[in-house]
Write a protein that holds these residues in place. Structure first.
Motif, PDB file in Angstrom:
ATOM      1  N   LYS A  38       1.399  -1.199   0.067  1.00  0.00           N
ATOM      2  CA  LYS A  38      -0.634   0.093  -0.434  1.00  0.00           C
ATOM      3  C   LYS A  38       0.702   1.210   0.358  1.00  0.00           C
ATOM      4  CE  LYS A  38      -4.284  -1.258  -0.448  1.00  0.00           C
ATOM      5  NZ  LYS A  38      -4.703  -1.175  -1.710  1.00  0.00           N
ATOM      6  N   PHE A  39       1.740   1.204   0.936  1.00  0.00           N
ATOM      7  CA  PHE A  39       2.903   2.686   0.969  1.00  0.00           C
ATOM      8  C   PHE A  39       4.218   2.577  -0.323  1.00  0.00           C
ATOM      9  CE2 PHE A  39       7.010   4.028   0.879  1.00  0.00           C
ATOM     10  CZ  PHE A  39       6.831   5.727   1.145  1.00  0.00           C
ATOM     11  N   ASP A  40       3.938   1.377  -1.171  1.00  0.00           N
ATOM     12  CA  ASP A  40       4.367   1.809  -2.761  1.00  0.00           C
ATOM     13  C   ASP A  40       3.519   2.423  -3.453  1.00  0.00           C
ATOM     14  OD1 ASP A  40       6.742   0.793  -2.130  1.00  0.00           O
ATOM     15  OD2 ASP A  40       6.388  -1.283  -2.722  1.00  0.00           O
ATOM     16  N   GLU A  41       2.421   2.202  -3.418  1.00  0.00           N
ATOM     17  CA  GLU A  41       0.694   2.998  -3.837  1.00  0.00           C
ATOM     18  C   GLU A  41       0.475   3.952  -4.256  1.00  0.00           C
ATOM     19  OE1 GLU A  41      -4.065   1.609  -4.212  1.00  0.00           O
ATOM     20  OE2 GLU A  41      -2.653   0.142  -4.156  1.00  0.00           O
ATOM     21  N   TYR A  42       0.903   4.317  -2.810  1.00  0.00           N
ATOM     22  CA  TYR A  42       0.413   5.755  -2.466  1.00  0.00           C
ATOM     23  C   TYR A  42       1.824   6.089  -2.763  1.00  0.00           C
ATOM     24  CZ  TYR A  42       0.808   9.921   0.387  1.00  0.00           C
ATOM     25  OH  TYR A  42       0.799  11.106   0.703  1.00  0.00           O
ATOM     26  N   ALA A  43       3.053   5.972  -2.825  1.00  0.00           N
ATOM     27  CA  ALA A  43       3.498   6.741  -3.086  1.00  0.00           C
ATOM     28  C   ALA A  43       4.355   6.932  -4.433  1.00  0.00           C
ATOM     29  CB  ALA A  43       5.373   5.818  -2.328  1.00  0.00           C
ATOM     30  N   LYS A  44       3.666   6.245  -5.255  1.00  0.00           N
ATOM     31  CA  LYS A  44       3.891   6.012  -6.782  1.00  0.00           C
ATOM     32  C   LYS A  44       2.804   7.303  -7.138  1.00  0.00           C
ATOM     33  CE  LYS A  44       3.591   3.704 -11.182  1.00  0.00           C
ATOM     34  NZ  LYS A  44       3.120   5.189 -11.737  1.00  0.00           N
ATOM     35  N   TRP A  45       1.447   7.225  -6.807  1.00  0.00           N
ATOM     36  CA  TRP A  45       0.847   7.750  -6.994  1.00  0.00           C
ATOM     37  C   TRP A  45       0.965   9.663  -6.470  1.00  0.00           C
ATOM     38  CZ3 TRP A  45      -2.370  11.065  -3.381  1.00  0.00           C
ATOM     39  CH2 TRP A  45      -3.220  11.596  -4.365  1.00  0.00           C
ATOM     40  N   VAL A  46       1.537   9.892  -5.592  1.00  0.00           N
ATOM     41  CA  VAL A  46       1.765  11.205  -4.433  1.00  0.00           C
ATOM     42  C   VAL A  46       3.045  11.692  -5.826  1.00  0.00           C
ATOM     43  CG1 VAL A  46       2.864  10.694  -2.672  1.00  0.00           C
ATOM     44  CG2 VAL A  46       1.924  12.412  -2.551  1.00  0.00           C
ATOM     45  N   PHE A  47       4.333  11.383  -5.311  1.00  0.00           N
ATOM     46  CA  PHE A  47       5.469  11.493  -6.777  1.00  0.00           C
ATOM     47  C   PHE A  47       5.308  12.063  -7.575  1.00  0.00           C
ATOM     48  CE2 PHE A  47       6.961   9.699  -2.352  1.00  0.00           C
ATOM     49  CZ  PHE A  47       8.080  11.358  -1.722  1.00  0.00           C
ATOM     50  N   ASP A  48       4.477  11.445  -8.324  1.00  0.00           N
ATOM     51  CA  ASP A  48       4.102  11.159  -9.928  1.00  0.00           C
ATOM     52  C   ASP A  48       3.856  12.561  -9.998  1.00  0.00           C
ATOM     53  OD1 ASP A  48       5.001   8.697 -10.413  1.00  0.00           O
ATOM     54  OD2 ASP A  48       2.786   8.132 -10.783  1.00  0.00           O
ATOM     55  N   ILE A  49       2.818  12.961  -9.318  1.00  0.00           N
ATOM     56  CA  ILE A  49       1.648  14.016  -8.878  1.00  0.00           C
ATOM     57  C   ILE A  49       2.290  15.179  -8.396  1.00  0.00           C
ATOM     58  CG2 ILE A  49      -0.009  15.733  -7.920  1.00  0.00           C
ATOM     59  CD1 ILE A  49      -1.849  13.191  -7.275  1.00  0.00           C
ATOM     60  N   LEU A  50       3.335  14.751  -7.525  1.00  0.00           N
ATOM     61  CA  LEU A  50       4.555  16.130  -7.531  1.00  0.00           C
ATOM     62  C   LEU A  50       5.472  16.695  -7.916  1.00  0.00           C
ATOM     63  CD1 LEU A  50       4.658  14.825  -3.592  1.00  0.00           C
ATOM     64  CD2 LEU A  50       3.292  17.248  -4.292  1.00  0.00           C
ATOM     65  N   PHE A  51       6.437  15.691  -8.412  1.00  0.00           N
ATOM     66  CA  PHE A  51       7.154  15.314  -9.655  1.00  0.00           C
ATOM     67  C   PHE A  51       6.005  16.435 -10.408  1.00  0.00           C
ATOM     68  CE2 PHE A  51       9.667  11.707  -7.592  1.00  0.00           C
ATOM     69  CZ  PHE A  51      10.275  12.513  -6.817  1.00  0.00           C
ATOM     70  N   LYS A  52       5.713  15.883 -11.542  1.00  0.00           N
ATOM     71  CA  LYS A  52       4.962  16.907 -12.767  1.00  0.00           C
ATOM     72  C   LYS A  52       4.861  18.275 -11.699  1.00  0.00           C
ATOM     73  CE  LYS A  52       2.725  12.992 -15.245  1.00  0.00           C
ATOM     74  NZ  LYS A  52       2.807  11.891 -14.211  1.00  0.00           N
ATOM     75  N   LEU A  53       4.569  18.499 -10.549  1.00  0.00           N
ATOM     76  CA  LEU A  53       3.765  19.911 -10.469  1.00  0.00           C
ATOM     77  C   LEU A  53       4.996  20.588  -9.972  1.00  0.00           C
ATOM     78  CD1 LEU A  53       1.650  21.263  -9.468  1.00  0.00           C
ATOM     79  CD2 LEU A  53       2.040  20.545  -6.750  1.00  0.00           C
ATOM     80  N   GLU A  54       6.319  20.166  -9.603  1.00  0.00           N
ATOM     81  CA  GLU A  54       7.754  20.850  -9.293  1.00  0.00           C
ATOM     82  C   GLU A  54       7.852  20.988 -10.322  1.00  0.00           C
ATOM     83  OE1 GLU A  54      12.090  19.465  -7.158  1.00  0.00           O
ATOM     84  OE2 GLU A  54      10.839  18.347  -8.857  1.00  0.00           O
TER      85      GLU A  54
END
Length: 122
Positions: A38-54
């Motif tokens: 679940k952590f891996d699933e969450y981390a992939k989702w959130v970091f994909d968003i944050l890296f695009k936003l960055e």
């Protein structure tokens, strides 16, 4: 911009994003315990968003405090993820911020009472 990224990349989270955005509360601190999958699933989702936003946000003119934008957003996005994955069992616990002056003063007073009167504080 964050909403736009979610809409374009993970639209199944858009309803949860809108719902959480309208709330007058959220669960801060990015603290959680979960299974690795679940952590891996969450981390992939959130970091994909944050890296695009960055790539879209220039923070060079932000104050040092506001340059923490991605930390602030990740706290809110965790709430979105929990909302969308509501089938998960979640337990909410109180977090005591010992850096808060009233709490720090209260703690000091309790310790002082314990030392002076050699008894437990309440």
């Amino acid at each position: 911009k964050c909403r736009e990224i979610i809409k374009n990349n993970t639209p199944e989270y858009l309803e949860a994003f809108d719902k959480v955005s309208k709330r007058k509360y959220f669960y801060p601190y990015n603290m959680f315990i979960m299974k690795k999958e679940k952590f891996d699933e969450y981390a992939k989702w959130v970091f994909d968003i944050l890296f695009k936003l960055e790539k879209e946000v220039d923070i060079s003119e932000y104050s040092q405090y506001n340059q923490r934008i991605y930390g602030f957003l990740s706290e809110r996005l965790f709430n979105v993820w929990i909302e969308k994955n509501s089938q998960l069992k979640a337990k909410k616990l109180y977090v005591n911020n010992i850096e808060s002056k009233p709490i720090k003063d209260n703690l000091k007073n309790k310790i002082k009472m314990m030392v002076i009167f050699n008894k437990k504080g309440e």
